[in-house]
Design a protein around this motif. Structure first.
Motif, PDB file in Angstrom:
ATOM      1  N   ILE A  20       0.830  -1.203   0.000  1.00 47.82           N
ATOM      2  CA  ILE A  20       0.000   0.000   0.000  1.00 47.82           C
ATOM      3  C   ILE A  20       0.867   1.257   0.000  1.00 47.82           C
ATOM      4  N   ASN A  43      -1.941 -12.869   0.441  1.00 49.92           N
ATOM      5  CA  ASN A  43      -1.994 -11.574   1.142  1.00 49.92           C
ATOM      6  C   ASN A  43      -2.832 -10.584   0.343  1.00 49.92           C
ATOM      7  N   CYS A  45      -5.659  -7.662  -0.607  1.00 52.12           N
ATOM      8  CA  CYS A  45      -6.160  -6.379  -0.120  1.00 52.12           C
ATOM      9  C   CYS A  45      -7.591  -6.224  -0.627  1.00 52.12           C
ATOM     10  N   THR A  49      -8.515  -0.842  -2.998  1.00 51.64           N
ATOM     11  CA  THR A  49      -7.222  -0.497  -2.414  1.00 51.64           C
ATOM     12  C   THR A  49      -6.237  -0.108  -3.516  1.00 51.64           C
ATOM     13  N   LEU A  51      -2.478   0.176  -4.808  1.00 49.68           N
ATOM     14  CA  LEU A  51      -1.226  -0.539  -4.546  1.00 49.68           C
ATOM     15  C   LEU A  51      -0.073   0.078  -5.312  1.00 49.68           C
ATOM     16  N   THR A  72     -11.024  -9.831  -5.779  1.00 42.98           N
ATOM     17  CA  THR A  72     -10.147 -10.751  -5.060  1.00 42.98           C
ATOM     18  C   THR A  72     -10.781 -12.133  -4.973  1.00 42.98           C
TER      19      THR A  72
END
Length: 113
Positions: A20, A43, A45, A49, A51, A72
């Protein structure tokens, strides 16, 4: 399920770092296109979000991208190698460095649709 988008995505495994604030987490791409990429990772997000991504192309050139998580698919870490899509679909918002290198790389992938 058939692909709904008309975007030329290419299966390509490339090393990358993402995060992030700064690109600190290690991951790999599953596929890439002119407009985005899929990051294979446990992992994830949340969608929306922003990135920072440092992508290493196969000739060791680095490309720095700002992207946004669009979708996701979370899979338990022990199952990531058994499931094809496990990670995040990321839309490229802008190139911080290396846009021409990235575009040339994508356009030269063998078997491009």
């Amino acid at each position: 399920m058939a692909e709904k988008r008309n975007i030329g995505r290419h299966r390509k495994r490339l090393s990358l770092r993402f995060g992030i604030e700064s690109p600190t987490r290690l991951a790999f791409t599953e596929d890439i296109s002119d407009h985005g990429l899929f990051i294979k990772t446990t992992n994830i997000c949340p969608p929306g979000t922003r990135l920072q991504i440092e992508l290493t192309l196969s000739d060791n050139d680095s490309v720095f991208i700002e992207g946004m998580v669009r979708w996701t698919k979370k899979v338990p870490p022990q199952m990531i190698h058994l499931v094809r899509k496990s990670g995040m679909g990321v839309k490229i918002l802008r190139f911080i460095a290396g846009e021409e290198t990235y575009r040339t790389f994508v356009s030269n992938i063998p078997g491009k649709p």
